[in-house]
Every structure is written in structure tokens, then in C-alpha cells.
Design a protein around this motif. Structure first.
Motif, PDB file in Angstrom:
ATOM      1  N   MET A   1       7.813  -2.599  -1.011  1.00 14.21           N
ATOM      2  CA  MET A   1       8.318  -2.357  -2.353  1.00 14.21           C
ATOM      3  C   MET A   1       9.192  -3.504  -2.841  1.00 14.21           C
ATOM      4  N   ALA A   2      10.064  -4.002  -1.971  1.00 12.37           N
ATOM      5  CA  ALA A   2      10.947  -5.107  -2.361  1.00 12.37           C
ATOM      6  C   ALA A   2      10.141  -6.362  -2.700  1.00 12.37           C
ATOM      7  N   ILE A   3       9.164  -6.673  -1.854  1.00 12.13           N
ATOM      8  CA  ILE A   3       8.335  -7.863  -2.098  1.00 12.13           C
ATOM      9  C   ILE A   3       7.550  -7.713  -3.394  1.00 12.13           C
ATOM     10  N   ILE A   4       6.971  -6.538  -3.595  1.00 10.61           N
ATOM     11  CA  ILE A   4       6.162  -6.303  -4.789  1.00 10.61           C
ATOM     12  C   ILE A   4       6.994  -6.490  -6.050  1.00 10.61           C
ATOM     13  N   TYR A   5       8.183  -5.896  -6.107  1.00  9.23           N
ATOM     14  CA  TYR A   5       8.980  -5.974  -7.324  1.00  9.23           C
ATOM     15  C   TYR A   5       9.480  -7.387  -7.604  1.00  9.23           C
ATOM     16  N   VAL A   6       9.847  -8.129  -6.566  1.00  8.26           N
ATOM     17  CA  VAL A   6      10.279  -9.515  -6.785  1.00  8.26           C
ATOM     18  C   VAL A   6       9.109 -10.358  -7.295  1.00  8.26           C
ATOM     19  N   LEU A   7       7.936 -10.206  -6.678  1.00 12.01           N
ATOM     20  CA  LEU A   7       6.773 -10.999  -7.086  1.00 12.01           C
ATOM     21  C   LEU A   7       6.272 -10.601  -8.479  1.00 12.01           C
TER      22      LEU A   7
END
Length: 312
Positions: free
Chosen positions: A283-289
């Protein structure tokens, strides 16, 4: 632009550490662990010695910080560990659920675009007409209905009465994904067509539209008004993509859609810490990207916009 993208990606590292630490801590505060939950589900009486032995085998007998740093050390070596419940590799388990989530995301976004953009434009162009009032009324109804209620309505009419789609998802296919995707698209379209309408109305009131009255309106609409409105539209869609890629727990659980969201719900209920940590990182990676791609698209659509800042 390249330097900005690298900077944003590097910012992901401390965010990931902070989020994983907090999520790990909150799961421990929740009380019971995976061993207790598994034994409770068996319905039998288990001795405390057996519980302690099971905890020791999984490393749950160690202090919280020790558990966290052991997990973190393995992660930095590329090992996400094994599920406490199934014993299968966390990475393999997570990857196996991604195709279902990706299909649900793509289908929902496509339906949302097909519904919200044309209706939002029509509502703006036909402002204060019967068409406008009808579209806004449907949007209000769509915003008011919770996803679980829409899911049950679709199940009753499309699966039980008309029998077009299966009641629950049997496999990762277009037929099985139809009802969960329609459920999500109804909620997103109801919200986004209002935003599209407001953005198009704002552009219609500007001087360049008034000055282009000698030009065919369809040309002005698609080449000027819609291009100026795309920044708002893309922002909305990107936010939805991030949310959908994280899985939609309620809808996936209702339709038994075997995606990331359902995996996370099952892991939380069983206190399966390695799966939960993998989900949190995803989730963290998805939202930053997603936020990064949104910012980069601003620069492409409107060169006056500085990356991470205001218009030049």
C-alpha cells in the motif's frame, strides 16, 4: 523531472520503515496472536505448553522489538518470510493474489471512465436542463448507497433473478469480475461525474471559450476544455487506482473475489503478521508511486505547472 522522480522514490524508504513499525506494533497491541486464533478455531482444548511451543517455533515468544528487527533483517536480504497460517512464502502468496486485484482495478477504472466522463460533460453542457437534473439525481443516489448494499442488490437482480453472473466469483475472469467491478464503478462514477461537471462548467465560463464562439463547439470542447479539465480527472482516477490496487476489502469479501483486499482481511483476522506487513508495504509503495505519476502527468498536461509546486 528525473531528479524529482528519484527524490520522491528515495522518500519512500523512511516512510516504509515508519509504516511497517507502526503496523507491527498495532497488531501486537490487538492482543491475541496467530497461535491463539488457530487453536480457538479448532474448538478443542489445548494445553498452555503446546501454545508456548507453537509460539517459540514461530518466534512469537521473543520481545516485540526483537521480532520486528528479525523480520526487518530478513526483508533486507530479500526474504519476506512465510505465512504463519499456511506456511507458504509470503511473496508467493501475495503475487498469486495480484492478478485478481489488477483485473478488478482495470475493469472498475474503465467502467468509471465510460460512465463519469461522458455524463459529467453532458451534465455541464446541458446545465439546468432535465438531463442535468436527472444525472445529478442519479449521482446523489449513487453517492448515498454503501458498497455492501449495492453488492447485495446486484447479487439479487443480476445473479439470482436474471442469472447473468455468478453469485460469487469462481475464477479470475471477466464474468466473475463483472459484479464487483460494477459495484465499485457505481460509487466512483457517482462521485467523479460531479467533479467532471464542476471542472467543465468552470472552463465553459472562461474567456477563451467565449472568444471561440465562431469555432465548432465540439472542437472547442475536446481540444481545449477537456484538455484543461484532464488535470482534475487524472488526479481523481489516480487516487482511485491507488485505492483499488490496495484491494477493496468489503466488496472482495462479499463476492469472494480472491484479491489482495480479501487476503489482507483474512490475515488481520488470523494475526498473520508477515502477510499484514507485506500488504502494508504494498500500500505504501502504491500510493507513493501513484502520487508520483500524478505529479509527472501534471507537467505533461500543463507545462506551466512546476513539479511539486504551483504554476509558473
Amino acid at each position: 523531472m528525473k531528479k524529482y522522480a528519484i527524490k520522491r522514490i528515495l522518500q519512500l524508504i523512511p516512510i516504509l520503515f515508519a509504516i511497517t513499525f507502526l503496523s507491527y506494533g498495532m497488531m501486537r497491541i490487538a492482543g491475541s496472536d496467530v497461535v491463539t486464533r488457530k487453536m480457538e478455531n479448532t474448538g478443542g482444548v489445548v494445553s498452555e505448553a503446546a501454545l508456548d511451543a507453537a509460539r517459540e517455533e514461530l518466534g512469537l515468544d521473543k520481545p516485540f522489538l526483537t521480532q520486528y528487527f528479525v523480520w526487518l533483517g530478513k526483508l533486507l536480504r530479500g526474504d519476506m518470510g512465510n505465512s504463519y497460517v499456511s506456511g507458504v512464502s509470503v511473496f508467493d502468496t501475495f503475487i498469486s493474489k495480484l492478478p485478481a486485484t489488477l483485473l478488478l482495478t482495470a475493469t472498475s477504472i474503465l467502467l468509471t471512465i465510460i460512465i463519469s466522463i461522458p455524463l459529467g460533460i453532458l451534465s455541464a453542457v446541458k446545465q439546468n436542463t432535465i438531463a442535468d437534473y436527472l444525472i445529478r439525481f442519479c449521482s446523489f443516489i449513487g453517492n448515498s448507497l454503501p458498497n455492501f448494499f449495492v453488492s447485495l442488490l446486484l447479487m439479487y437482480f443480476l445473479a439470482i433473478r436474471i442469472r447473468i453472473f455468478p453469485v460469487i466469483a469462481k475464477d479470475v475472469s471477466l464474468k466473475s469480475v463483472a459484479m464487483p467491478a460494477i459495484t465499485l464503478a457505481i460509487a466512483m462514477s457517482a462521485k467523479y461525474l460531479r467533479q467532471v461537471r464542476a471542472t467543465v462548467l468552470d472552463e465553459l465560463s472562461k474567456d477563451y471559450v467565449t472568444g471561440a464562439r465562431g469555432v465548432k463547439f465540439s472542437v472547442t470542447l475536446w481540444k481545449s476544455i477537456m484538455k484543461a479539465s484532464l488535470v482534475t480527472v487524472i488526479t481523481l482516477l489516480m487516487l482511485s487506482v491507488g485505492n483499488l490496487l490496495g484491494g477493496t476489502a468489503i466488496v472482495e469479501s462479499i463476492f469472494m473475489w480472491d484479491g489482495v483486499g480479501k487476503l489482507a482481511v483474512d490475515a488481520i483476522s488470523m494475526r498473520d503478521y508477515p502477510i499484514i506487513q507485506a500488504y502494508v508495504m504494498w500500500m505504501a509503495i502504491i500510493y507513493v508511486l501513484v502520487n508520483l505519476l500524478t505529479d509527472l502527468s501534471y507537467r505533461f498536461l500543463d507545462p506551466r505547472i512546476r513539479l511539486g509546486g504551483a504554476k509558473q
